[in-house]
Design a protein around this motif. Structure first.
Motif, PDB file in Angstrom:
ATOM      1  N   LYS A  49      50.046   5.499 -22.580  1.00  0.00           N
ATOM      2  CA  LYS A  49      49.292   4.386 -23.159  1.00  0.00           C
ATOM      3  C   LYS A  49      50.192   3.363 -23.842  1.00  0.00           C
ATOM      4  N   ASP A  50      51.085   3.805 -24.735  1.00  0.00           N
ATOM      5  CA  ASP A  50      51.913   2.864 -25.493  1.00  0.00           C
ATOM      6  C   ASP A  50      52.871   2.095 -24.591  1.00  0.00           C
ATOM      7  N   GLU A  51      53.376   2.753 -23.561  1.00  0.00           N
ATOM      8  CA  GLU A  51      54.268   2.068 -22.625  1.00  0.00           C
ATOM      9  C   GLU A  51      53.512   1.000 -21.840  1.00  0.00           C
ATOM     10  N   LEU A  52      52.284   1.321 -21.433  1.00  0.00           N
ATOM     11  CA  LEU A  52      51.456   0.350 -20.717  1.00  0.00           C
ATOM     12  C   LEU A  52      51.168  -0.866 -21.583  1.00  0.00           C
ATOM     13  N   ILE A  53      50.847  -0.624 -22.825  1.00  0.00           N
ATOM     14  CA  ILE A  53      50.582  -1.744 -23.753  1.00  0.00           C
ATOM     15  C   ILE A  53      51.833  -2.595 -23.930  1.00  0.00           C
ATOM     16  N   HIS A  54      52.982  -1.944 -24.046  1.00  0.00           N
ATOM     17  CA  HIS A  54      54.237  -2.692 -24.246  1.00  0.00           C
ATOM     18  C   HIS A  54      54.527  -3.625 -23.073  1.00  0.00           C
ATOM     19  N   MET A 112      44.162   5.333 -11.394  1.00  0.00           N
ATOM     20  CA  MET A 112      44.746   4.737 -12.593  1.00  0.00           C
ATOM     21  C   MET A 112      43.669   4.168 -13.511  1.00  0.00           C
ATOM     22  N   TYR A 113      42.590   3.639 -12.914  1.00  0.00           N
ATOM     23  CA  TYR A 113      41.520   3.078 -13.739  1.00  0.00           C
ATOM     24  C   TYR A 113      40.842   4.159 -14.571  1.00  0.00           C
ATOM     25  N   GLU A 114      40.597   5.291 -13.956  1.00  0.00           N
ATOM     26  CA  GLU A 114      39.929   6.377 -14.683  1.00  0.00           C
ATOM     27  C   GLU A 114      40.769   6.875 -15.862  1.00  0.00           C
ATOM     28  N   ILE A 115      42.084   6.766 -15.735  1.00  0.00           N
ATOM     29  CA  ILE A 115      42.974   7.213 -16.815  1.00  0.00           C
ATOM     30  C   ILE A 115      43.135   6.145 -17.887  1.00  0.00           C
ATOM     31  N   HIS A 116      43.239   4.876 -17.476  1.00  0.00           N
ATOM     32  CA  HIS A 116      43.666   3.820 -18.398  1.00  0.00           C
ATOM     33  C   HIS A 116      42.625   2.721 -18.637  1.00  0.00           C
ATOM     34  N   ALA A 117      41.393   2.912 -18.206  1.00  0.00           N
ATOM     35  CA  ALA A 117      40.382   1.858 -18.333  1.00  0.00           C
ATOM     36  C   ALA A 117      40.240   1.357 -19.763  1.00  0.00           C
ATOM     37  N   LYS A 118      40.162   2.270 -20.711  1.00  0.00           N
ATOM     38  CA  LYS A 118      39.954   1.874 -22.110  1.00  0.00           C
ATOM     39  C   LYS A 118      41.108   1.012 -22.610  1.00  0.00           C
ATOM     40  N   THR A 119      42.339   1.391 -22.272  1.00  0.00           N
ATOM     41  CA  THR A 119      43.508   0.630 -22.705  1.00  0.00           C
ATOM     42  C   THR A 119      43.505  -0.761 -22.083  1.00  0.00           C
ATOM     43  N   ILE A 120      43.248  -0.834 -20.785  1.00  0.00           N
ATOM     44  CA  ILE A 120      43.272  -2.127 -20.092  1.00  0.00           C
ATOM     45  C   ILE A 120      42.179  -3.046 -20.629  1.00  0.00           C
ATOM     46  N   ARG A 121      41.014  -2.485 -20.891  1.00  0.00           N
ATOM     47  CA  ARG A 121      39.920  -3.325 -21.403  1.00  0.00           C
ATOM     48  C   ARG A 121      40.163  -3.781 -22.839  1.00  0.00           C
ATOM     49  N   SER A 122      41.091  -3.143 -23.524  1.00  0.00           N
ATOM     50  CA  SER A 122      41.413  -3.571 -24.889  1.00  0.00           C
ATOM     51  C   SER A 122      42.389  -4.750 -24.909  1.00  0.00           C
ATOM     52  N   LEU A 123      42.970  -5.075 -23.751  1.00  0.00           N
ATOM     53  CA  LEU A 123      43.936  -6.172 -23.668  1.00  0.00           C
ATOM     54  C   LEU A 123      43.190  -7.495 -23.562  1.00  0.00           C
ATOM     55  N   GLU A 124      43.302  -8.330 -24.572  1.00  0.00           N
ATOM     56  CA  GLU A 124      42.488  -9.538 -24.652  1.00  0.00           C
ATOM     57  C   GLU A 124      42.815 -10.565 -23.576  1.00  0.00           C
ATOM     58  N   PHE A 125      44.030 -10.483 -22.987  1.00  0.00           N
ATOM     59  CA  PHE A 125      44.397 -11.475 -21.975  1.00  0.00           C
ATOM     60  C   PHE A 125      43.897 -11.117 -20.578  1.00  0.00           C
ATOM     61  N   VAL A 126      43.386  -9.906 -20.370  1.00  0.00           N
ATOM     62  CA  VAL A 126      42.893  -9.500 -19.050  1.00  0.00           C
ATOM     63  C   VAL A 126      41.466 -10.032 -18.847  1.00  0.00           C
ATOM     64  N   LYS A 127      41.299 -10.860 -17.798  1.00  0.00           N
ATOM     65  CA  LYS A 127      39.990 -11.468 -17.525  1.00  0.00           C
ATOM     66  C   LYS A 127      39.169 -10.658 -16.527  1.00  0.00           C
ATOM     67  N   GLU A 135      64.554   4.543 -27.028  1.00  0.00           N
ATOM     68  CA  GLU A 135      63.098   4.660 -27.024  1.00  0.00           C
ATOM     69  C   GLU A 135      62.665   6.053 -27.458  1.00  0.00           C
ATOM     70  N   ILE A 136      63.370   7.084 -26.986  1.00  0.00           N
ATOM     71  CA  ILE A 136      63.042   8.458 -27.389  1.00  0.00           C
ATOM     72  C   ILE A 136      63.352   8.650 -28.873  1.00  0.00           C
ATOM     73  N   GLU A 137      64.472   8.063 -29.316  1.00  0.00           N
ATOM     74  CA  GLU A 137      64.847   8.172 -30.733  1.00  0.00           C
ATOM     75  C   GLU A 137      63.790   7.547 -31.633  1.00  0.00           C
ATOM     76  N   ALA A 138      63.243   6.413 -31.190  1.00  0.00           N
ATOM     77  CA  ALA A 138      62.214   5.751 -31.996  1.00  0.00           C
ATOM     78  C   ALA A 138      60.979   6.640 -32.149  1.00  0.00           C
ATOM     79  N   VAL A 139      60.638   7.361 -31.091  1.00  0.00           N
ATOM     80  CA  VAL A 139      59.492   8.273 -31.155  1.00  0.00           C
ATOM     81  C   VAL A 139      59.806   9.469 -32.058  1.00  0.00           C
TER      82      VAL A 139
END
Length: 537
Positions: free
Chosen positions: A108-113, A129-144, A444-448
Motif C-alpha cells: 500500500k505505502d509503495e503504491l501511494i508513493h 490488482m483491483y480487488e487488492i488495492h481498490a480502497k487505496t486507489i479510490r483514496s487518491l484524489e487525482f484519480v478520475k 527504504e528498509i532502514e526507514a521502516v
C-alpha cells in the motif's frame, strides 16, 4: 569539436521517423506482420495476433480521447502480464498521454508513493490488482476514472472490453488507413514514467520520451525474429516493457507467462520448442537445480539481464541445455531505456563475463572515482552514459548528483572495457541490493526499521546469495532495555514492504552502527563485520 579518445562511441545507425510519436511508429512496424501470432500465453495457450494488438490499440485510443484524455495526461497501468496489456500500452501512446507502469508487487505505502510522483488521472487495472488495492486507489484524489481488464464489472468502474471490442457496442472498429496518433514533440514529450530506486532509497519517476523508446526499438536485434522466444519478465519493468516493444517491431512470436514456476517454464520450452530465452539469473539458477526431465534441446540462445550472471552459473546452464550455442549478457537501467551494452543474436564473439559492446547512438565513458578523469582500456572506474537512450530526467527532481557536468548519467557501477571495446561490470558503487533482478534500496528498509519502537538504529546491506544474487541483511541497535528477536524484526519489515525487500539475509544485533564523522553509514565497515565472527550484543 573533437571526439575524446578515451570515450567509447556507438555507431549512429538508428533511423528516426519524422513523426516522432511512438504510437504511430509501433503500429506501422507491426502492420506488415498483422497476420502473424505475436504472443502465446504459455500456461493457457491463448494466442494474440499482431492484428489483435493493432485493432485494440486504435479502438482504445479513440475511446480514451472521447472520454477526455488529452496529450500530457498520465494514465497508470497496474496489471500482471496478460493479453490486453499491449493494446493498452500502444493505445495510450497514440493519445499522446503518458503511461506509468506500476509494480504488481507493491504494498500500500509503495503504491501511494509512486502514484504521488506521477499523479495519474486514469487507472487501467486487472481485476486481481483491483480487488487488492481498490480502497487505496479510490483514496487518491487525482484519480478520475478506473478501467478494469478481463470484462470484470465493479461499481463505478469502466470495462476495458467495452472500450476496445466492437462486439460490446460502444466502439466501432477503427480502420488502420484512417487512423493517426496525436501529434507530439517526440524528443521532449514523455511517453513512459517508470520507477527506479536511487541511493536515496525511495523510488523515483524516470521520464522516458517517445524518441528514447523509438531509438531502443531501432537497435540491432538481440534475438532472431524468425525463432520462437520465451519471456517471463514482468511488463511493468523496463526489461519487460521496452524489451517486448523492441520484439514487437520485428514481428517476433513470443511465449510469455504471467508468473514463474519452474515446471510451467520448462513445460513451455518443451511444448513450443522454444529457441531463445530472455531471463534474469535467478531463473537460470532455479532451472539448473530442477531435476525434472524435460526436452530442452530446442534452446539455442539465452539472453540474461537485470543482474550479473556468475561464471559458474553459465557453466551449469551449458550442462542443462544440451544444444545452447551462447549465453549472453547485457547491461542497462531504467534511466537508459533498457540497454546501453549488449550482444546481437548473431555476434560471433561472446566473451565470458562480458556484457557486450556499446549500443548505437550512445556514448560511454569510464571515469576515475575520485578525480572523475576518463580512463582507458582495462582501467576500472564508474561507468557513465549519454545519448538518445538517456532518459529525459526524473519527475520533479533536478539532475543534481545523478549527472556530471557533460550531461553523462552516472550509473553507479564499476566497469572496464578491454582492447576490443567489450565491457565488463565488476562492482557497484551504488548501495542498491540486487535481489532476483529487483533493485532493493537499503535506505527504504532502514526507514521502516526505524519506525519500530524497539529499534534505536538500523543499517541494511546486501549479502551474496547463489539463487537470488543478493538478499538484504539488517544490523539493528535495540533501544535500551528492549528485547528483540530476529523473527520479530523480519516480520515487521515483511508486513510493510514488498517481497524483494524482506530481510532474507537475517538480522544482526549490534551495539552501534559505524558512521563517518559526517554521520553517513559506513556500509563497507558493516560488510567487514560480516566476514568476522557473528555480530551480536
Amino acid at each position: 569539436m573533437l571526439k575524446n579518445p578515451k570515450y567509447v562511441y556507438g555507431p549512429q545507425t538508428v533511423l528516426v521517423p519524422a513523426n516522432i510519436n511512438f504510437g504511430d511508429y509501433v503500429l506501422g512496424k507491426m502492420w506488415p506482420f498483422r497476420q502473424n501470432v505475436a504472443m502465446i500465453n504459455g500456461a493457457t495457450d491463448e494466442h494474440l495476433t499482431y492484428s489483435d494488438i493493432i485493432q485494440q490499440a486504435m479502438n482504445f485510443a479513440v475511446s480514451l480521447t472521447r472520454m477526455g484524455v488529452r496529450k500530457g495526461d498520465t494514465i497508470a497501468l497496474f496489471s500482471e502480464n496478460r493479453q490486453e496489456y499491449w493494446g493498452a500500452v500502444v493505445g495510450v501512446a497514440c493519445t499522446g498521454a503518458i503511461l506509468t507502469t506500476i509494480n504488481t508487487g507493491y504494498a500500500k505505502d509503495e503504491l501511494i508513493h509512486v502514484t504521488n510522483i506521477s499523479k495519474p488521472k486514469y487507472f487501467i487495472i486487472s481485476s486481481t490488482m483491483y480487488e487488492i488495492h481498490a480502497k487505496t486507489i479510490r483514496s487518491l484524489e487525482f484519480v478520475k476514472k478506473i478501467i478494469v481488464f478481463d470484462g470484470a464489472k465493479f461499481q463505478n468502474t469502466l470495462s476495458f472490453d467495452d472500450l476496445v471490442f466492437e462486439k460490446n457496442g460502444l466502439i466501432k472498429n477503427v480502420n488502420y488507413e484512417e487512423f493517426q496518433s496525436v501529434e507530439v514533440e517526440g524528443q521532449t514529450d514523455t511517453l513512459f514514467i517508470m520507477y527506479s530506486s536511487g541511493t536515496t532509497g525511495l523510488p523515483k519517476g524516470v521520464m522516458t520520451t517517445h524518441l528514447n523508446v523509438i531509438t531502443a526499438c531501432g537497435l540491432p536485434a538481440s534475438h532472431d525474429a524468425s525463432k520462437m522466444s520465451l519471456t517471463i519478465s514482468p511488463w511493468y519493468h523496463v526489461m519487460g516493457l521496452v524489451g517486448t516493444l523492441t520484439a514487437l517491431v520485428t514481428g517476433r512470436t513470443a511465449v510469455y507467462l504471467s508468473k514463474f514456476s519452474v515446471d510451467t517454464y520448462l513445460k513451455a520450452i518443451e511444448k513450443y520448442k522454444v529457441v531463445q530465452l530472455t531471463v534474469v539469473p535467478p531463473v537460470l539458477v532455479a532451472v539448473c537445480k530442477n531435476k525434472s526431465k524435460y526436452d530442452l534441446s530446442s534452446v539455442r540462445m539465452i539472453y540474461s539481464g537485470a543482474a550479473p550472471l556468475h561464471k559458474d552459473t553459465i557453466k551449469d546452464v551449458e550442462a542443462t541445455f544440451p544444444n545452447v550455442e551462447g549465453v549472453y549478457q547485457g547491461y542497462g537501467a531504467t534511466e537508459v531505456t533498457l540497454a546501453v551494452l549488449r550482444y546481437q543474436f548473431n555476434d560471433p564473439i561472446n566473451k565470458l563475463g562480458s556484457v557486450g559492446v556499446i549500443s548505437p547512438n550512445t556514448i560511454l565513458k569510464v571515469v576515475d572515482i575520485e578525480t572523475r578523469e576518463p580512463l582507458g582500456p582495462n582501467q576500472r572506474g564508474e561507468l557513465c552514459a549519454k545519448g538518445e537512450l538517456l532518459m529525459k530526467g526524473y519527475v520533479n527532481i533536478g539532475r543534481g548528483s545523478d549527472f556530471d557536468e557533460e550531461g553523462f548519467y552516472k550509473t553507479g557501477d564499476i566497469a572496464y572495457y578491454d582492447e576490443d571495446r567489450y565491457f565488463f561490470i565488476v562492482d557497484r558503487l551504488k548501495e542498491l541490493i540486487k535481489y532476483k533482478g529487483f533493485q532493493v534500496p537499503p535506505a527504504e528498509i532502514e526507514a521502516v526499521l526505524l519506525q519500530h519502537e524497539g529499534i534505536k538504529e538500523a543499517a541494511v546491506v546486501g549479502i551474496e546469495d547463489r539463487a537470488a544474487g543478493e538478499v538484504p541483511l539488517a544490523f539493528v541497535v535495540p533501544q535500551p532495555r528492549q528485547t528483540l528477536t530476529e523473527k520479530e524484526v523480519q516480520n515487521f519489515v515483511a508486513e510493510r514492504l514488498s517481497n524483494p525487500k524482506h530481510l532474507r539475509g537475517g538480522v544482526r544485533f549490534v551495539n552501534q552502527i559505524p558512521k563517518s564523522p559526517a554521520g553517513k553509514l559506513l556500509r563497507k565497515d558493516l560488510r567487514k563485520m560480516l566476514k568476522t565472527s557473528k555480530s551480536k550484543l
